[in-house]
Design a protein around this motif. Structure first.
Motif, PDB file in Angstrom:
ATOM      1  N   HIS A   1     -17.684   5.543 -18.582  1.00  0.00           N
ATOM      2  CA  HIS A   1     -17.975   5.528 -20.125  1.00  0.00           C
ATOM      3  C   HIS A   1     -19.092   6.277 -20.543  1.00  0.00           C
TER       4      HIS A   1
ATOM      5  N   CYS B   1     -17.553   1.405 -15.227  1.00  0.00           N
ATOM      6  CA  CYS B   1     -17.353  -0.235 -15.315  1.00  0.00           C
ATOM      7  C   CYS B   1     -16.314  -0.386 -13.946  1.00  0.00           C
TER       8      CYS B   1
ATOM      9  N   HIS C   1      -7.484  -0.921 -22.512  1.00  0.00           N
ATOM     10  CA  HIS C   1      -8.728  -0.788 -21.416  1.00  0.00           C
ATOM     11  C   HIS C   1      -9.823  -1.696 -22.108  1.00  0.00           C
TER      12      HIS C   1
ATOM     13  N   CYS D   1     -13.659  -3.677 -21.492  1.00  0.00           N
ATOM     14  CA  CYS D   1     -14.534  -4.223 -20.731  1.00  0.00           C
ATOM     15  C   CYS D   1     -15.975  -4.076 -21.505  1.00  0.00           C
TER      16      CYS D   1
HETATM   17 ZN   LIG Z   1     -14.566   0.099 -18.941  1.00  0.00          ZN
END
Ligand SMILES: [Zn+2]
Ligand SMILES: [Zn+2]
Length: 1223
Positions: free
Chosen positions: A413, A430, A539, A541
Motif C-alpha cells: 500500500h 498488509c 480488498h 485491510c
Molecule cells: Zn491491504
C-alpha cells in the motif's frame, strides 16, 4: 607472497590435518568411523571453490582460512563478520567501499563454513517446520536467510562460499544470531536431480480451476495439478493454530492472463511453508495434487495443497491440459464464484471528519537507506519513502533489515500525506502482499540504544490489539520516542516505558498515549482476519483507507516548555502596551520603571499547535519547598490543587508521573529598567536586566497520575540518595510513628534557629524553614509487619498535647502537603528509639514563642522522617475539627478595632504590583537600589456571602516573604490566614504578611477573563453601610470645581520644572525630561447625594471637556511658568486676585465656571478610601447654615470622596458638553 615451497608444504599439511579433524567432528555422522570419502569430498569442494577465485596467489589450498563450526560461531563470534572464500581482495574492497559510503562494512574473517541446509529446527518433528531456514552441523543449528532458494537444496551438505554472520541484536529476545548466505551454496556431493512426476503431467490452468471451484458438486477430478504464472504471493501468516500463505496463479500465456482469471491456493502443510522462500513472482509453476476445501466461516471454497503436493517449475513441454468439460461430465452450473457478500459489520468510517482516502496498491523495488525506528518496524527506502513493515509478521525479516538491504515489495500500500508529523509518503504491506529479500546489506549493524532496541512487542500491540491505522501508528511511535527522550533513562527505565502491556502490568507508554488514542482510535472493530484480508475482493485491510491525521498532541520536554513560555513572554513584552497612552505620559521615570518591573503572562496549551501535553514526575524540592515537575531536561516549579479549593495533601503523589492536558504556564516577567520618560519607551537599551520565572499550575483532577516503578538501585553502589532529594523509602521494615492533627501552618521563609550544641560552630544563617502547630493523637506506634501496632500508653493521653513541629533542611519538602485540619502520620524509619517524638528537639527555639503558641513541646522533623496522610474518619478519637477555613468577620476586618490584629479571609486577587517598601522611607541613596527589594502589593476583593459588592483590600508582601508564593496572580482566589491588619495614616485598613501567615491558593485565574461592567448606581448608594460597591459609575452633574492644578515636573526627581530646567537643588538629574501632571477636584451631585471627585492627569482633560489636541496645547502653555494652581471658593465666588491674573489663569477660571465643564456626565469612579472609612462609622454631622437672617441647623451626610476612573459625556445631552465633540 613469497613463501618458500617447503614451508608452504608444511603448512598445507597442518591445514589438512586440522581440516580432517574438523570434518570428523562437525560433519561426519556422530559415533561413526572416520569417513574418508566425506573428508576428501569436503576438501575437494573447498579447493575447487578456492581455485575459482582469482586471488589465490598460486596456493592450492586456502591456508589462511580455517574451518568454523556452528557452535564456534554462536559462542565465540561476538562482533558481526563476513567471510568470502570465493572473493578476491579487490572484490571485497569494492564491496566494502559500497558499504562504506554511509557506514562501516562488515569486517572480513577468513572462515570456512559448511553445513546442511534445512527447514527443520529439530531433527525429527515435522510439525516444527514453520518456513524458516537453518544451517546445521553436528555442533548446532543456526538460523539463516537466503535470497533465492532452490527446494532441491534442502537436506544437503554445502560449502557456503560467501556469507555473513550477525550475532543477536539487543531487541532480539531469542538470543540467536543468524547467517546471511550471499551466494549460491556449493554442494559437497553433486545433487541428484529429483525424479519428479511422470510426464506429461496433466494440469488445470487457473480459469478452469476457478470454474471447478464454482461448481456446486464435488469435483470428480481427484487431486488435480494446477499450473500457472505466480502473480501474487501473500505474507507468511503465523497464528497460534497454524501457519500458511496464499499464492495466486494466472494463465501462463499472455493471451489468457486477464485480470479476473487467477486462482488462489492456500499452502498450509508445515513442510511446504518453506516454499514461500522459493516462489518468485513472475515465474510459472505447477502445484500437484491439490484439494478443494471450505474455509470455516466462509461461503466459498478454495484450493489447498495436500501433504503429498509438490511445487515444480512449469515446463510447457512436460504438461498437457486436462479437458475439464469431459471430466465434469456435464454443463457448468456457474462460470464464476459468487460475488462475495459484502461484510457489513465493519463500520463505515466515511462520516469521520476529514477526507477518507484510498491507498494505492503497487509493487516496488528499493534499497533500505535508513532505520527510522527498528522496534516499530519503520524504515526509509531510497532516501525518500517511508516503509512500515509492522502490519505483517516480519520477525524473520527484521533481523536482516539495515541500510543497504534490497527489497522487493509485492502488492504494497502506498499512503501519501498521512499527516501526524510524518513528512514522506509511506509504503506499508498488509498480509496480502509479500516482502521479498533481494539483497543483503554489506554494512555492519550499528550498536543500538535502548530506545532503538526495546518496545517491539508494545508496537505490535498497537497494531494487532489497538488496531491503529498507519497515520495514528506513526504518530504513536513518534510520541513514544518523544516520551522516551523525555523520561528515559533517569526518570524511567526504557523497559518500563516500552514494555508489553498486560492486564496486571500495563505499559506506561500506552497509558500515557491512551487519552489521545481513545479519542482518535476507531471504536472496537473486529480484529484482523488474515484470510479475508488476503483472499477477499474487494480488498479490505487496515491500510486500505486512511484519513490524514492532525497531530493530536506532543510531549515537549520541560526545558522546551520553559523556553517556549519565556520566548512568548518576551515576544509579547512591549512597554508601550503595558503602559498605554495617555496615562503613561504623566508618569515620572520612577513610576514608569516600577510599573514595568513586574508583569505576567499565562500561556494556555490550546495556543500551541499541536496541543502540548504537560508531563513529568512530581518532585517536592527539598531546597525550595515547592513542588516541581521533572523530566530529563530539567524541572519546572508547579502549583497543584486536587480540584478548586482542595489543596494537595497526600505525599504519596511524590514520585508519580503526572500527565495534564489542561494546565497554565505562568511566566512572571521581572524587568529592571531606567527609562527616563515615556518618550523613550520604544528604546530597548533602557532595559538593564530582564528575567522570567516560569511555573505551571493545574488541577490534579484534570490530570492522569501514574505511579512509577522505583528506580532500581545497584546494591553495590555506595551512593546514598542525595541529601537534597531523599527517596521515599519502600515501606521500612522497622520504624515508629505517631499521628497528629494539624491546626496551623506558618509561612515558609528564612528563620533563625540556634545551632544545636556540638554542631558546626559556624555563624548560624537564616534557614529556609517553617513550623506547624499540631496535636498528637495517641501515643507512638511501632511497625508491625505492614501495619502499625497499638499506641503506647503513657498515662497523659487525656491531656491535649500540642506540639510545634519544625521543618528545616530537606524536610521542608513536606510544605506543600501539610494543611490545617488534616491528620498525618509522622514516620521515623529505623530501630525504635524510646521517647523519640516526646523529647523536645534541639532546635532551641526560645521558650517564649512556644508558650505563646500554647505548645507543650517542640520537635524538629528529621530529614529521613516521612509523612503520610491519614483519613481522619479512620481514627476514632480525632476531635471533630472544623475543616472549613476560619475567616475573620468583616467588621473585625475593616474596623479600627485592634483586639485581634491577625485576620483571615478568602479573596480574589484583583491586581498585583511592585511598589516601594513599607513603611515609607522612599528615598534611598543612589546606588543602593540593588539592595532594596521593594514590596509586592496585592489588591484583593474579599469574598463575602452577605454583600452585594465585595470590599477591596491591599495586602503588602515584603522581605523575607519575597518572592511571593506561587499562584498569587490576578484572577486567582486565595485563602489568607493570619495576616497582620494595619491601619494607614489616612485610616485605610491594609494587611501584610508575617511569619505565621498561611496562604492557600483556592483556584487559578480563569482562562478567559471577562471584566464585568461597573454597576450603575446613585451616589446615595455609597452611603449605605457596607453595601456599596468599591468601583461603580453614576450619571451626575458637575456642580463646581474646587481646585485645579497643572504642573510640569522633572521625570527623574519630580521637582518642579521651569523654563526647561529642573529646579531640584544642585540639579544633578541625568536627564532633563519634564512630564506634566494635573489634578482637579470637582463637586458632583446626582440628586441623591454629593461627592467630591478627584481627577488626575489625563482625566483632568476629560473633566474639562478638552479634546486631546486642546489638552496638549493647554499643557504647552503651562510649560513656561511650570505650574498653574487655582482655588475656587465655591459656586459664584469671585477670584481673589483676578486683576493680576495671567491670561492662562483667567482662561482656566472662565472655563471651570462655564457650562463646558459644569455639565452632566457619566462618571466612573472608585472610592478614594479603602472600606474602613466609608463604613457608617462617620454619622451625619450637624451643620449650621445662615439663610438670610435665619440660622439653620441641619444634618449633613459626610461628603463622599471619589477618585475618577473616567468621565464620559452623557449621550443625547443636547448642547451641553459640545466642546468635547468640537474638535
Ligand atoms: Zn491491504
Ligand atoms: Zn530633576
Amino acid at each position: 607472497m613469497a613463501a618458500c615451497p617447503a614451508q608452504a608444504l608444511g603448512s598445507e599439511q597442518t591445514w589438512l590435518e586440522a581440516a580432517q579433524a574438523f570434518i570428523q567432528e562437525t560433519l561426519c555422522p556422530a559415533g561413526e568411523e572416520p569417513d574418508v570419502r566425506l573428508t576428501q569430498q569436503v576438501i575437494d569442494c573447498v579447493k575447487t571453490t578456492w581455485l575459482t577465485q582469482g586471488g589465490n596467489q598460486g596456493f592450492t589450498l586456502p591456508l589462511s582460512y580455517r574451518f568454523v563450526s556452528v557452535r564456534d560461531l554462536r559462542s565465540h563470534q561476538r562482533p558481526p563478520c563476513c567471510s568470502h572464500l570465493s572473493w578476491s581482495s579487490t572484490e571485497y574492497q569494492a564491496w566494502a567501499q559500497e558499504a562504506g559510503l554511509s557506514g562501516l562494512p562488515l569486517p572480513r574473517e577468513q572462515l570456512l563454513l559448511l553445513g546442511t541446509l534445512t527447514d527443520l529446527l529439530e531433527d525429527l518433528e515435522q510439525e516444527c517446520r514453520n518456513g524458516s531456514l537453518y544451517v546445521r552441523d553436528n555442533t548446532g543449528v543456526l538460523d539463516c536467510e537466503l535470497i533465492d532458494l532452490d527446494l532441491s537444496w534442502l537436506g544437503h551438505l554445502f560449502l557456503f562460499p560467501s556469507w555473513s554472520y550477525l550475532p543477536p541484536a539487543r531487541w532480539n529476545c531469542s538470543g540467536r544470531g543468524h547467517l546471511e548466505l550471499w551466494s549460491v551454496p556449493v554442494p559437497v556431493f553433486p545433487l541428484a536431480g529429483s525424479p519428479g512426476p511422470p510426464s506429461p503431467l496433466s494440469v488445470l490452468y487457473p480459469e478452469a480451476a476457478c470454474r471447478l471451484l464454482g461448481h456446486s458438486s464435488k469435483p470428480r477430478v481427484v487431486h488435480p495439478n494446477l499450473a500457472g504464472k505466480l502473480v501474487r504471493l501473500s505474507a507468511l501468516v503465523k497464528s497460534q493454530k497454524k501457519a500458511y500463505f496464499v499464492l495466486s496463479l494466472c494463465e501462463p500465456s499472455p493471451a489468457g492472463s486477464h485480470a479476473g482469471s487467477h486462482v488462489s491456493i492456500i499452502v498450509q502443510v508445515p513442510a511446504q511453508l518453506v516454499w514461500h522462500r522459493a516462489l518468485q513472482p513472475g515465474r510459472a509453476y505447477v502445484l500437484t495434487k491439490l484439494r478443494v476445501s471450505r474455509i470455516a466461516g466462509y461461503h466459498y471454497r478454495v484450493w489447498t495443497t495436500g501433504p503429498s503436493s509438490q511445487l515444480l517449475p512449469l515446463k510447457p513441454e512436460c504438461v498437457r491440459e486436462l479437458d475439464l468439460g469431459l471430466e465434469l461430465g456435464g454443463p457448468l452450473l456457474e462460470a464464476d464464484p459468487k460475488p462475495l457478500p459484502r461484510t457489513s459489520n465493519v463500520p463505515d468510517r466515511k462520516d469521520q471528519k476529514g477526507l477518507v482516502r484510498d491507498s494505492r496498491l503497487l509493487s516496488y523495488q528499493g534499497t533500505v537507506t535508513g532505520v527510522l525506528n527498528q522496534p516499530a518496524g519503520i524504515y526509509e527506502l531510497d532516501g525518500q519513502l517511508g516503509l512500515c513493515l509492522s502490519y505483517q509478521q516480519f520477525q524473520g525479516l527484521r533481523r536482516v533489515m539495515r541500510p543497504g538491504v534490497r527489497l522487493e515489495l509485492q502488492d504494497v500500500h502506498l499512503l501519501q500525506s498521512v499527516g501526524g508529523g510524518a513528512t514522506r509518503p509511506m509504503l506499508a504491506p498488509c498480509l496480502r502482499g509479500a516482502v521479498l529479500l533481494r539483497g543483503f546489506s554489506p554494512r555492519k549493524p550499528e550498536t543500538q540504544s535502548s530506545l532503538q532496541a526495546l518496545g517491539a512487542s508494545l508496537y505490535e500491540q498497537l497494531i494487532w490489539e489497538q488496531q491503529l491505522g498507519l497515520p495514528l501508528y506513526l504518530w504513536a511511535t513518534k510520541a513514544l520516542e518523544e516520551l522516551a527522550r523525555k523520561l528515559c533513562p533517569h526518570v524511567l527505565r526504557h523497559r518500563h516505558l516500552l514494555q508489553h502491556s498486560s492486564p496486571g502490568n500495563p505499559s506506561l507508554g500506552l497509558q500515557l498515549l491512551a487519552p489521545a488514542l481513545d479519542v482518535l482510535a476507531p471504536p472496537r472493530i473486529p480484529s484482523r482476519d488474515a484470510q479475508r484480508e488476503i483472499l477477499e475482493e474487494p480488498h479490505r485491510c487496515p491500510l486500505q483507507k486512511y484519513t490524514r491525521l492532525q497531530t493530536p498532541c506532543s510531549f515537549p520536554t520541560l526545558a522546551t516548555l520553559t523556553e517556549e513560555g519565556q520566548g512568548r513572554a518576551w515576544a509579547s513584552f512591549d512597554p508601550k502596551t503595558l503602559l498605554p497612552f495617555p496615562e503613561v505620559s504623566h508618569l515620572t521615570s520612577c513610576q514608569l520603571n516600577q510599573r514595568l518591573a513586574w508583569s505576567w503572562l499565562c500561556v494556555l496549551p490550546s495556543t500551541f499547535r499541536p496541543a502540548q501535553v504537560l508531563l513529568g514526575v512530581l518532585v517536592a524540592s527539598s531546597r525550595k519547598g515547592h513542588l516541581q515537575l521533572r523530566d530529563q531536561s530539567g524541572s519546572v516549579p508547579c502549583l497543584l490543587l486536587n480540584e478548586p479549593s482542595r489543596p494537595l495533601s497526600d505525599p504519596r503523589l511524590i514520585g508519580c508521573l503526572v500527565r495534564a492536558e489542561r494546565f497554565q504556564v505562568v511566566v512572571e516577567r521581572r524587568v529592571r529598567s531606567n527609562f527616563p520618560s515615556w518618550k523613550e519607551l520604544s528604546i530597548a537599551g533602557f532595559i538593564q536586566k530582564q528575567w522570567a520565572r516560569v511555573s505551571v499550575q493545574f488541577f490534579l483532577a484534570d490530570a492522569l497520575v501514574l505511579s512509577v516503578p522505583r528506580p532500581f538501585l545497584h546494591p553495590g553502589t555506595p551512593s546514598t540518595p542525595a541529601r537534597t532529594e531523599p527517596a521515599l523509602p519502600n515501606a521500612p521494615s522497622l520504624g515508629q510513628s505517631r499521628l497528629f492533627l494539624l491546626s496551623h501552618k506558618e509561612a515558609l521563609m528564612k528563620r533563625n534557629f540556634c545551632v544545636p550544641p556540638g554542631a558546626s560552630p559556624k555563624v548560624p544563617k537564616p534557614t529556609l524553614s517553617f513550623c506547624i502547630t499540631a496535636s498528637w493523637l495517641g501515643g507512638t506506634q511501632r511497625k508491625e509487619g505492614t501495619g502499625w501496632g497499638p499506641a503506647e500508653l503513657r498515662g497523659d493521653e487525656n491531656l491535649e498535647q500540642k506540639v510545634l513541629l519544625i521543618f528545616l533542611g530537606s524536610s521542608i519538602r513536606w510544605f506543600e502537603f501539610l494543611h490545617p485540619g488534616q491528620v498525618y502520620r509522622l514516620v521515623a524509619p529505623g530501630p525504635p528509639t524510646p521517647m523519640l517524638f516526646e523529647k523536645s528537639g534541639s532546635s532551641c527555639i526560645s521558650q517564649r514563642p512556644l508558650e505563646l503558641a500554647g505548645c507543650t513541646s517542640c520537635l524538629t522533623v528529621q530529614d529521613e522522617w516521612t509523612l503520610e496522610l491519614e483519613s481522619s474518619q479512620d481514627i476514632p478519637d480525632v476531635p471533630r475539627v472544623n475543616k472549613a477555613l476560619s475567616e475573620s468577620s468583616l467588621t473585625d476586618l475593616l474596623s479600627d478595632n485592634f483586639t485581634d490584629s491577625l485576620v483571615s479571609f478568602s479573596a480574589e486577587i484583583l491586581s498585583r504590583t511592585l511598589c516601594e517598601p513599607l513603611p515609607v522611607p522612599v528615598w534611598t541613596k543612589p546606588g543602593s537600589s540593588g539592595a532594596r527589594r521593594g514590596c509586592v502589593k496585592v489588591t484583593v476583593a474579599l469574598e463575602t456571602s452577605d454583600r452585594e459588592f465585595p470590599p477591596h483590600l491591599d495586602i503588602y508582601i515584603e522581605d523575607p516573604h519575597l518572592p511571593p508564593p506561587l499562584g498569587l496572580l490576578p484572577g486567582a482566589r486565595v485563602y489568607f490566614n493570619q495576616l497582620e491588619k494595619r491601619v494607614s495614616r489616612s485610616h485605610n485598613v491594609y494587611c501584610s504578611f508575617r511569619s505565621s501567615t498561611y496562604v492557600q491558593v483556592l483556584s487559578f485565574p480563569p482562562e478567559t477573563r471577562v471584566s464585568d461592567p461597573l454597576p450603575h448606581i446613585y451616589l446615595a448608594g455609597l452611603l449605605r453601610a457596607g453595601r456599596a460597591p468599591f468601583r461603580a459609575m453614576a450619571s451626575c452633574h458637575i456642580v463646581s470645581v474646587f481646585s485645579l492644578q497643572i504642573l510640569w515636573v522633572c521625570a527623574h526627581c519630580t521637582s518642579l520644572f521651569i523654563q526647561g530646567r529642573c529646579t531640584h537643588l544642585g540639579s544633578t538629574c541625568p536627564t532633563q525630561t519634564p512630564v506634566s501632571q494635573a489634578n482637579i477636584r470637582l463637586l458632583v451631585e446626582d440628586g441623591t447625594a454629593e461627592a467630591v471627585v478627584t481627577c488626575r492627569n489625563h482625566h483632568v482633560a476629560e473633566a474639562l471637556g478638552l479634546c486631546p489636541s486642546e489638552w496638549t496645547s493647554l499643557l504647552e502653555f503651562v510649560r513656561g511658568p511650570g505650574k498653574v494652581a487655582l482655588q475656587f471658593m465655591g459656586p459664584g465666588a469671585q477670584p481673589e486676585s483676578s486683576a493680576k491674573a495671567e491670561p492662562l489663569t483667567r482662561f482656566l477660571r472662565t472655563l471651570c465656571t462655564s457650562v463646558s465643564v459644569l455639565r452632566p456626565v457619566v462618571l466612573s469612579f472608585e472610592c478614594e478610601k479603602k472600606p474602613s472609612k466609608i463604613s457608617p462609622s462617620e454619622p451625619p454631622r450637624l451643620q449650621r447654615f445662615q439663610c438670610g437672617e435665619l440660622p439653620l441647623l441641619t444634618r449633613v451626610n459626610p461628603r463622599i470622596q471619589l477618585l475618577c476612573l473616567s468621565i464620559q459625556e452623557l449621550k443625547h445631552s443636547g448642547s451641553l458638553g459640545a466642546s468635547a465633540s468640537a474638535c
